[in-house]
Motif scaffolding. Structure first.
Motif, PDB file in Angstrom:
ATOM      1  N   ASN A  62      35.731  40.924  44.898  1.00 42.87           N
ATOM      2  CA  ASN A  62      34.606  40.271  45.569  1.00 42.87           C
ATOM      3  C   ASN A  62      33.602  39.697  44.576  1.00 42.87           C
ATOM      4  OD1 ASN A  62      35.689  40.865  48.083  1.00 42.87           O
ATOM      5  ND2 ASN A  62      34.527  42.761  48.304  1.00 42.87           N
ATOM      6  N   LEU A  63      33.318  40.432  43.506  1.00 41.08           N
ATOM      7  CA  LEU A  63      32.407  39.922  42.473  1.00 41.08           C
ATOM      8  C   LEU A  63      32.973  38.668  41.812  1.00 41.08           C
ATOM      9  CD1 LEU A  63      31.269  43.220  40.725  1.00 41.08           C
ATOM     10  CD2 LEU A  63      29.833  41.654  42.039  1.00 41.08           C
ATOM     11  N   ILE A  64      34.264  38.708  41.501  1.00 39.07           N
ATOM     12  CA  ILE A  64      34.916  37.558  40.863  1.00 39.07           C
ATOM     13  C   ILE A  64      34.815  36.334  41.753  1.00 39.07           C
ATOM     14  CG2 ILE A  64      37.175  36.626  40.206  1.00 39.07           C
ATOM     15  CD1 ILE A  64      37.810  39.469  39.096  1.00 39.07           C
ATOM     16  N   ASN A  65      35.108  36.507  43.029  1.00 38.57           N
ATOM     17  CA  ASN A  65      35.063  35.376  43.957  1.00 38.57           C
ATOM     18  C   ASN A  65      33.643  34.896  44.220  1.00 38.57           C
ATOM     19  OD1 ASN A  65      37.860  35.304  44.252  1.00 38.57           O
ATOM     20  ND2 ASN A  65      37.816  36.825  45.878  1.00 38.57           N
ATOM     21  N   LYS A  66      32.724  35.826  44.437  1.00 34.75           N
ATOM     22  CA  LYS A  66      31.339  35.465  44.762  1.00 34.75           C
ATOM     23  C   LYS A  66      30.669  34.678  43.639  1.00 34.75           C
ATOM     24  CE  LYS A  66      26.923  37.420  46.193  1.00 34.75           C
ATOM     25  NZ  LYS A  66      26.211  38.650  46.604  1.00 34.75           N
ATOM     26  N   TYR A  67      30.885  35.114  42.398  1.00 36.41           N
ATOM     27  CA  TYR A  67      30.202  34.504  41.260  1.00 36.41           C
ATOM     28  C   TYR A  67      31.087  33.561  40.445  1.00 36.41           C
ATOM     29  CZ  TYR A  67      26.575  37.795  42.457  1.00 36.41           C
ATOM     30  OH  TYR A  67      25.606  38.496  43.143  1.00 36.41           O
ATOM     31  N   GLU A  68      32.305  33.290  40.932  1.00 33.33           N
ATOM     32  CA  GLU A  68      33.243  32.378  40.267  1.00 33.33           C
ATOM     33  C   GLU A  68      33.456  32.768  38.797  1.00 33.33           C
ATOM     34  OE1 GLU A  68      31.596  28.506  41.008  1.00 33.33           O
ATOM     35  OE2 GLU A  68      32.251  28.545  43.100  1.00 33.33           O
ATOM     36  N   ILE A  69      33.762  34.036  38.607  1.00 31.13           N
ATOM     37  CA  ILE A  69      33.972  34.595  37.272  1.00 31.13           C
ATOM     38  C   ILE A  69      35.387  34.269  36.813  1.00 31.13           C
ATOM     39  CG2 ILE A  69      34.151  36.780  36.006  1.00 31.13           C
ATOM     40  CD1 ILE A  69      31.970  37.829  38.019  1.00 31.13           C
ATOM     41  N   CYS A  70      35.530  33.856  35.557  1.00 31.62           N
ATOM     42  CA  CYS A  70      36.862  33.513  35.043  1.00 31.62           C
ATOM     43  C   CYS A  70      37.427  34.584  34.109  1.00 31.62           C
ATOM     44  CB  CYS A  70      36.845  32.152  34.360  1.00 31.62           C
ATOM     45  SG  CYS A  70      35.816  32.068  32.912  1.00 31.62           S
ATOM     46  N   LEU A  71      36.603  35.546  33.682  1.00 29.98           N
ATOM     47  CA  LEU A  71      37.071  36.667  32.861  1.00 29.98           C
ATOM     48  C   LEU A  71      36.275  37.891  33.266  1.00 29.98           C
ATOM     49  CD1 LEU A  71      37.907  36.889  29.160  1.00 29.98           C
ATOM     50  CD2 LEU A  71      36.268  38.491  30.103  1.00 29.98           C
ATOM     51  N   PHE A  72      36.999  38.977  33.546  1.00 32.11           N
ATOM     52  CA  PHE A  72      36.351  40.219  33.959  1.00 32.11           C
ATOM     53  C   PHE A  72      36.934  41.363  33.140  1.00 32.11           C
ATOM     54  CE2 PHE A  72      34.830  43.701  36.411  1.00 32.11           C
ATOM     55  CZ  PHE A  72      33.751  43.228  37.146  1.00 32.11           C
ATOM     56  N   ALA A  73      36.058  42.107  32.471  1.00 36.63           N
ATOM     57  CA  ALA A  73      36.473  43.267  31.676  1.00 36.63           C
ATOM     58  C   ALA A  73      36.094  44.533  32.427  1.00 36.63           C
ATOM     59  CB  ALA A  73      35.810  43.246  30.315  1.00 36.63           C
ATOM     60  N   ILE A  74      37.079  45.387  32.646  1.00 34.58           N
ATOM     61  CA  ILE A  74      36.844  46.676  33.281  1.00 34.58           C
ATOM     62  C   ILE A  74      36.908  47.726  32.178  1.00 34.58           C
ATOM     63  CG2 ILE A  74      37.639  48.305  35.016  1.00 34.58           C
ATOM     64  CD1 ILE A  74      38.998  45.930  36.416  1.00 34.58           C
TER      65      ILE A  74
END
Length: 91
Positions: free
Chosen positions: A24-36
């Motif tokens: 949801n965060l990726i889609n909402k903010y149009e994130i192209c790289l996410f580090a967990i």
């Protein structure tokens, strides 16, 4: 266009609820790289988590350096090219 990246020091990366929050965060903010961070996932669960987040995306982890990886990076390969130069256990 500005490319957005994000990270989350997550507890419960095994949980589909947490992974839904990541999606949801990726889609909402149009994130192209996410580090967990602090995933504590084994190899099979890291692959499962990355594919759950987005099966079209690529990913890297630090499981070569730590038996229970602590870092999982997922990214959109149509936007970014990512080539890790160093992987460690993340102390």
């Amino acid at each position: 266009m500005f490319k957005k990246i994000a990270s989350w020091n997550i507890r419960g990366a095994h949980s589909s609820l947490k992974l839904d929050q990541v999606k949801n965060l990726i889609n909402k903010y149009e994130i192209c790289l996410f580090a967990i961070l602090e995933t504590k996932l084994n190899f099979a669960l890291s692959i499962k988590a990355a594919n759950y987040i987005n099966p079209q995306w690529s990913f890297h982890h630090n499981l070569d350096s730590a038996c229970y990886g602590r870092i999982l990076v997922v990214y959109d390969p149509t936007v970014l090219t990512l080539s890790p130069i160093l992987s460690s256990r993340q102390y």
